[in-house]
Design a protein around this motif. Structure first.
Motif, PDB file in Angstrom:
ATOM      1  N   THR A  85       0.809  -1.218   0.000  1.00  0.00           N
ATOM      2  CA  THR A  85       0.000   0.000   0.000  1.00  0.00           C
ATOM      3  C   THR A  85       0.840   1.266   0.000  1.00  0.00           C
ATOM      4  N   ARG A  86       2.145   1.137   0.099  1.00  0.00           N
ATOM      5  CA  ARG A  86       3.023   2.306   0.043  1.00  0.00           C
ATOM      6  C   ARG A  86       4.169   2.036  -0.932  1.00  0.00           C
ATOM      7  N   PRO A  87       3.831   1.852  -2.219  1.00  0.00           N
ATOM      8  CA  PRO A  87       4.847   1.384  -3.175  1.00  0.00           C
ATOM      9  C   PRO A  87       6.000   2.362  -3.388  1.00  0.00           C
ATOM     10  N   GLY A  88       5.827   3.619  -3.009  1.00  0.00           N
ATOM     11  CA  GLY A  88       6.902   4.576  -3.235  1.00  0.00           C
ATOM     12  C   GLY A  88       8.023   4.454  -2.235  1.00  0.00           C
ATOM     13  N   GLN A  89       7.788   3.720  -1.157  1.00  0.00           N
ATOM     14  CA  GLN A  89       8.795   3.622  -0.100  1.00  0.00           C
ATOM     15  C   GLN A  89       9.676   2.411  -0.262  1.00  0.00           C
ATOM     16  N   ARG A  90      10.859   2.513   0.366  1.00  0.00           N
ATOM     17  CA  ARG A  90      11.684   1.323   0.516  1.00  0.00           C
ATOM     18  C   ARG A  90      12.023   1.175   1.989  1.00  0.00           C
ATOM     19  N   ILE A  91      11.878  -0.018   2.502  1.00  0.00           N
ATOM     20  CA  ILE A  91      12.092  -0.299   3.927  1.00  0.00           C
ATOM     21  C   ILE A  91      13.197  -1.340   4.041  1.00  0.00           C
ATOM     22  N   ARG A  92      13.967  -1.233   5.115  1.00  0.00           N
ATOM     23  CA  ARG A  92      14.996  -2.256   5.327  1.00  0.00           C
ATOM     24  C   ARG A  92      14.819  -2.846   6.715  1.00  0.00           C
ATOM     25  N   ILE A  93      15.098  -4.139   6.842  1.00  0.00           N
ATOM     26  CA  ILE A  93      15.032  -4.761   8.166  1.00  0.00           C
ATOM     27  C   ILE A  93      16.279  -4.376   8.941  1.00  0.00           C
ATOM     28  N   ALA A  94      16.066  -3.702  10.067  1.00  0.00           N
ATOM     29  CA  ALA A  94      17.228  -3.329  10.875  1.00  0.00           C
ATOM     30  C   ALA A  94      17.546  -4.406  11.899  1.00  0.00           C
ATOM     31  N   ASP A  95      16.498  -5.075  12.390  1.00  0.00           N
ATOM     32  CA  ASP A  95      16.732  -6.093  13.413  1.00  0.00           C
ATOM     33  C   ASP A  95      15.553  -7.036  13.429  1.00  0.00           C
ATOM     34  N   VAL A 134       9.764  -7.172  14.283  1.00  0.00           N
ATOM     35  CA  VAL A 134      10.675  -6.771  13.220  1.00  0.00           C
ATOM     36  C   VAL A 134      10.915  -5.273  13.306  1.00  0.00           C
ATOM     37  N   VAL A 135      12.178  -4.906  13.395  1.00  0.00           N
ATOM     38  CA  VAL A 135      12.518  -3.494  13.434  1.00  0.00           C
ATOM     39  C   VAL A 135      12.814  -3.051  12.001  1.00  0.00           C
ATOM     40  N   LEU A 136      12.012  -2.093  11.537  1.00  0.00           N
ATOM     41  CA  LEU A 136      12.126  -1.685  10.147  1.00  0.00           C
ATOM     42  C   LEU A 136      12.596  -0.240  10.047  1.00  0.00           C
ATOM     43  N   GLU A 137      13.388   0.021   9.027  1.00  0.00           N
ATOM     44  CA  GLU A 137      13.925   1.371   8.836  1.00  0.00           C
ATOM     45  C   GLU A 137      13.534   1.844   7.444  1.00  0.00           C
ATOM     46  N   VAL A 138      13.018   3.053   7.359  1.00  0.00           N
ATOM     47  CA  VAL A 138      12.652   3.596   6.047  1.00  0.00           C
ATOM     48  C   VAL A 138      13.900   4.186   5.416  1.00  0.00           C
ATOM     49  N   ILE A 139      14.241   3.713   4.225  1.00  0.00           N
ATOM     50  CA  ILE A 139      15.452   4.233   3.579  1.00  0.00           C
ATOM     51  C   ILE A 139      15.145   5.007   2.308  1.00  0.00           C
ATOM     52  N   GLN A 140      13.875   5.006   1.894  1.00  0.00           N
ATOM     53  CA  GLN A 140      13.516   5.758   0.698  1.00  0.00           C
ATOM     54  C   GLN A 140      12.071   6.196   0.822  1.00  0.00           C
TER      55      GLN A 140
END
Lengths: 270, 499, 379
Positions: free
Chosen positions: B412-422, B432-438
């Protein structure tokens, strides 16, 4: 390509020469055998110089230009070696007019044997099976001409290969030159036939698979390999021929004998 | 097979009827695909015996070979098939569209449509590939010349077969595979290879369960096999005697006889093919009823690119595709296909809740509740710049099997990129700890809503771009249907033709 | 005859045992865990006839099409003409067979006699002579007849060709008509050919062992001769069948310990169709089915392609709700479970998992929840 009559006359002359030397050497047994063979050859010659049979009807009721047995005889005479129906048919298609279907050969052997037993020597030649050198039984799928010498009609362990090479030489010699200028190009059937030989004889084939065949190359390569095997093969055949003349009747020397006992138990074939 | 699909099969077996799987189509079903149903003699790819083709139910054409061992008749069949296929391809080459220039490409034209070939099953698809292989090197000159349409057919069939290996391509597809994406039967995948059996599970006749209807399709007298192998019983009882009639007539030189025998053979083969033709039509109706995704249109555009490139190659007199050296390229090829498949799965998950659910059962995607957030979190880059790196935590009981560091997307948020931090786990749960990178904006201008609100249910799947970005396959191993280099200029020998 | 043999004979009933071929011997390794198949094969029972009588006639396989048979026969004849000209070429090119080695012995009949025992004796004599006196040995042996002990019976096996004089070893040559295209062939066909070759190799090894000759004289590289690409030209592919040879040996050895399986059977069990004088079976299909059911089977969908009884066993497995009817992938995914209803009960939570079912039960419940959400959302 020899006419049947020529071949027969050569054979008769050979036999006569052999009889004279056997007489001089006092070889009574060999003399007996040779005389018997000479009688057979002369009967064939008699029959050959009388007018030929009425053409056979083939199975569909259509008259063929030449009876199947004549066509087979033509092909075998060209080949000069015992041959399987498929090769006979392929040679006939390549070099002679009129189609010869392999299926027409199916009943040929039985018919020929029956015809011989009904009236031995009535025909100038018979188509008969090659004989296996070990037990002198008829080879399953090899036909030859009765007027050939017994040695020529016997097949030993090396003979399948030897006959293959000999056939290659005879066919290569019969085909018009394949790569010379100004000659009519060979038919597709001849080409196909030669290519199969060329592929399976070392040194016979063209360097690349699609290239031109040379009948000289094929004949030369076949002869080169033939030289390796022929002495042993002729020896095998000669030994078997000697046994055949001693042990077999006239009919059996043409059509072979069937084993009805276990080999190695000392029960000799009838 | 994922656990979700296995569960559906269990339910189908228990209920006696197929269960739905994915409810949307990820591949284009063309308005007028060319259906080809090939038959070969006892499954031998060297001796085709018939092909039923057509672009609509009413438009059905049958090509037959009365004496499959006759080289001339076989060639006639191949030439006829070539004309049908090449004619169909040409009909897709009328309309073009213009793609405006971008930063990376100049303006170019591409076909607005593309051919689509549909076959009943995987074996038929493989057969078309073999047919392509056996015909593309045939010579139009030399001792055994063939009509130029035949090697042209071969090159095209090879193109289609190669495309079919690319996940998501729709240029050549087999119906049993397409149906299996949307319905789970209650039998084994081996039995699913029969189109009639699959349809029986999906839509049995009134009064019968799916199982009963499927078992009925195993009787070759009622339901001739879809091929390419002919039914051995049919061969023995019907085809062989008819072919013998043909041979007898040919030997007797009777034209009337061979014509009559050929007509009888054609009629018998039609009887074997028509039920499959109808089954193909039924399968297509079922598939058309499913809505198509946006991704399907995108992939079809890629297919059109590939079609345009190959058409242009052929138009320039392209040589046949070289023979494959399987040993050398097998490992690289497998690797490439696995990545492509994973990317395809991830793309589909963004548009298809079923696929997303499947990936969740496999641990390649997850969903859960946002339990905490740090929307204003920043870090400093090595260059000394301060950037926004919001974080939030999602609690899930999905069996997550994605390593930390992997980049994810939310449907539902295709413009974002998320990374698993932990990824700490407690029992069956993970937080799941997620970090927004884009897509989060800058410290000066943060994007609102970059972090989902607490309590929201969110789902994440692996970014399909992950497979495309890393390790581009070496250019010379990229199939040139998908942008690889042009075919090596190598004069390949024609093979010895069958006599 | 051992007591196992007589028990097997009673199990089979009044008909004579089926003769084995290399193909059926190879098929013995297909499903080694299936007692039903093991007993029927050991007894030489005719599975096809039995299957038909209990109401599950099997459709014939593709190999029975007359065109397939003709194709095979034609290719084999082609390869063997001219004294095996194609074979000689291939052996010279690929295995450096020496030029003088062209001897060809036809063992399909012995002086016109095609009796199997006569042919076997002759084959045995020639091959043993070759093994003992390699310098007097021939090169190609066409249609040799070998023997192999299978369960309680001796099977006659007939390889296409056995070649000698290549590194002093016997090589089994199999001529098949499926094509090798760009170095690749249909995997199933190659696997079947490899297992058949293993059967011939075992038979050759046993022949030598019986005479205290070393079995190393039999090569474990089988030579597969097939058409190449789309021409009729023959090519040779070498298959290392050591694994198949040991698998087959193990399976055959297991068959000699058939007592264990026989002991588990109810007394008096038989698969006999009890034919009347006119040939019609007098045994009722229901009765025969009951006899089959008394012997446990291990159905898997692959059986449909390899065993004539598959239809019956599939029906039985379905009636029992066995997971195996869904295929090996599903069965493996649900590792440890073997019943459809158990799996569904664990998924719905209506059944408590045992300790070793805990993991899969949780995964199934998870999947079920997702599935419910999906169908709740869509109509």
């Amino acid at each position: 390509m020899q006419e049947p009559l020529d071949a027969l006359e050569n054979r008769i002359a050979e036999l006569r020469r052999a009889i004279r030397s056997a007489l001089a050497a006092g070889e009574d047994e060999r003399l007996r055998d040779l005389r018997a063979e000479l009688r057979r050859a002369e009967r064939s010659w008699e029959a050959l110089v009388t007018p030929p049979d009425r053409p056979e009807e083939d199975r569909q009721g259509l008259a063929s230009l030449l009876p199947a047995r004549e066509q087979v005889h033509q092909a075998l005479t060209l080949l000069g070696t015992p041959a399987a129906p498929k090769l006979i048919s392929a040679v006939h298609e390549a070099f002679f007019a009129g189609r010869l279907a392999p299926s027409r050969l199916a009943s040929l052997r039985r018919d020929e044997e029956r015809s011989y037993r009904a009236a031995p020597g009535a025909r100038p030649y018979y188509l008969c099976p090659a004989l296996m050198s070990d037990l002198l039984s008829p080879a399953r799928a090899l036909l030859c001409v009765s007027t050939w010498a017994l040695e020529q009609r016997i097949t030993g362990p090396l003979s399948p290969r030897v006959d293959f090479l000999t056939a290659a030489i005879r066919i290569a010699q019969a085909a018009p030159s394949l790569s010379g200028p100004g000659t009519a190009s060979p038919s597709a059937a001849v080409e196909r036939l030669l290519r199969r030989f060329a592929m399976n004889i070392p040194g016979a084939g063209p360097a690349d698979p699609g290239g031109n065949l040379s009948s000289e190359a094929i004949a030369a390569a076949a002869q080169a390999e033939l030289d390796i095997h022929s002495a042993q093969d002729q020896d095998d055949r000669a030994q078997a021929a000697r046994r055949a003349r001693q042990q077999l009747s006239d009919a059996e020397q043409l059509f072979g004998t069937r084993l009805t006992a276990i080999p190695g138990t000392g029960t000799a074939p009838r | 097979m994922t656990l979700l699909t296995s569960l559906a099969r269990l339910e189908a077996a228990a209920s006696g009827r197929a269960r739905p799987l994915s409810q949307v189509r990820h591949r284009r079903l063309a308005g007028q695909p060319l259906v080809i149903i090939p038959l070969t003699l006892a499954g031998d790819p060297d001796t085709p015996v018939a092909a039923m083709t057509g672009t609509s139910r009413a438009d059905q054409h049958l090509l037959a070979v009365p004496q499959p061992r006759d080289r001339d008749l076989r060639l006639g069949f191949l030439t006829g098939l070539a004309q049908i296929v090449l004619g169909y391809i040409a009909s897709r080459q009328h309309a073009t569209e213009v793609l405006p220039a971008t930063r990376n490409h100049e303006e170019r034209r591409r076909y607005a449509d593309a051919p689509q070939i549909l076959v009943p099953n995987r074996a038929a698809r493989d057969y078309l590939g073999l047919l392509g292989r056996s015909t593309r090197f045939q010579r139009t000159d030399g001792p055994f010349p063939v009509d130029p349409a035949v090697p042209a057919l071969g090159k095209w069939l090879t193109f289609f077969a190669d495309s079919a290996d690319q996940p998501g391509s729709a240029l050549l597809a087999d119906l049993t595979s397409l149906l299996a994406e949307h319905w789970a039967s209650g039998q084994s995948p081996l039995e699913d290879a029969s189109l009639a059996a699959q349809l029986a599970w999906i839509d049995p006749p009134p009064g019968m369960t799916g199982l009963q209807a499927a078992l009925a399709t195993e009787d070759p007298l009622r339901c001739p096999p879809a091929g390419p192998a002919t039914d051995p019983g049919f061969d023995q009882a019907i085809l062989e005697p008819l072919v013998r009639n043909y041979d007898r007539a040919a030997q007797a030189g009777s034209q009337a006889g061979t014509d009559r025998a050929a007509a009888e053979i054609t009629s018998a083969l039609r009887g074997q093919l028509e039920p499959t033709w109808n089954a193909v039509g039924d399968a297509m109706s079922l598939l058309r009823a499913l809505p198509e995704t946006a991704g399907a249109a995108r992939r079809w555009a890629t297919d059109r690119d590939s079609f345009t490139r190959f058409s242009s190659y052929i138009g320039d007199g392209g040589l046949p595709q070289p023979r494959r050296d399987h040993a050398a390229t097998a490992a690289a090829r497998l690797d490439r296909l696995e990545r492509a498949q994973a990317a395809y799965d991830a793309e589909r998950a963004l548009e298809d809740p079923f696929i997303l659910a499947e990936l969740r059962t496999a641990g390649e995607a997850f969903a859960g509740e946002v339990v905490s957030a740090q929307p204003s979190r920043t870090t400093t880059t090595t260059a000394g710049r301060t950037i926004l790196r919001p974080r939030f935590t999602v609690r899930t009981d999905d069996p997550v099997r994605i390593e930390p560091g992997r980049v994810l997307i939310c449907p539902t948020r295709p413009g974002q990129r998320i990374r698993i931090a932990d990824l700490p786990r407690t029992g069956t749960d993970a937080e799941v700890v997620l970090e927004v990178i884009q897509g989060m904006g800058t410290p000066a201008k943060p994007k609102p809503g970059a972090v989902p609100p607490l309590g929201e249910l969110v789902s994440y799947t692996i970014d399909p771009g992950y497979w495309a970005q890393r390790d581009f396959p070496p250019v010379d191993q990229t199939p040139w249907t998908h942008g690889g280099p042009p075919v090596r200029q190598r004069a390949d020998q024609a093979e010895e033709p069958q006599s | 005859m051992t007591s196992a043999d007589s028990r097997l004979d009673r199990l089979r009933g009044s008909t004579p045992p089926l003769s084995h071929t290399a193909r059926t011997v190879a098929a013995l390794t297909a499903n080694p865990g299936c007692a039903r198949r093991a007993l029927m094969d050991a007894a030489g029972a005719d599975k096809a006839v039995i299957a038909a009588h209990v109401g599950f006639p099997q459709a014939s396989g593709a190999s029975q099409s007359p065109f397939a048979l003709a194709r095979g026969a034609i290719f084999e004849t082609q390869v063997k003409t001219g004294g095996g000209a194609d074979l000689i070429r291939l052996l010279r090119d690929r295995l450096r067979l020496a030029l003088p080695e062209v001897s060809y012995s036809d063992l399909e009949s012995v002086g016109g006699n095609t009796d199997r025992d006569v042919r076997y004796q002759r084959t045995r004599a020639l091959l043993l002579r070759a093994a003992r006196h390699p310098d007097q040995a021939g090169t190609l042996y066409d249609h040799p007849l070998l023997k192999l002990q299978v369960g309680g019976h001796l099977a006659y096996l007939e390889p296409d060709v056995v070649a000698f004089q290549i590194g002093g070893k016997f090589h089994v040559i199999e001529i098949k008509s499926f094509a090798v295209i760009d170095g690749q062939a249909d995997e199933e066909s190659v696997a079947a050919a490899a297992m058949q070759a293993a059967a011939y190799i075992l038979a050759l090894q046993d022949l030598l062992t019986a005479e205290s000759l070393p079995t190393g004289a039999v090569s474990t590289d089988a030579i597969l001769v097939t058409p190449e690409n789309f021409s009729r030209q023959a090519t040779a592919t070498f298959i290392d069948v050591r694994k198949q040879v040991s698998t087959l040996r193990r399976q055959l050895a297991r068959m000699t310990r058939i007592d264990l399986l026989l002991d588990a059977l109810p007394a008096g069990l038989t698969f006999d169709l009890a034919p009347e004088p006119d040939g019609n079976p007098s045994r009722s299909p229901g009765d025969l089915a009951g006899a089959l059911e008394a012997v446990p089977a291990r159905y898997q969908p692959r059986c449909l392609q390899t065993c004539e009884l598959a239809g019956f066993c599939r029906d039985e497995a379905r009636a029992a709700g066995a997971l195996t009817v869904l295929g090996s992938v599903v069965r493996d995914d649900l590792g440890g479970l073997d019943s459809i209803s158990t799996a569904l009960a664990l998924a719905s939570g209506s059944r408590e998992p045992s300790a070793d079912q805990a993991d899969i039960a949780r995964a199934l419940r998870h999947a079920r929840n997702l599935s419910n959400t999906l169908s709740g959302g869509a109509a």
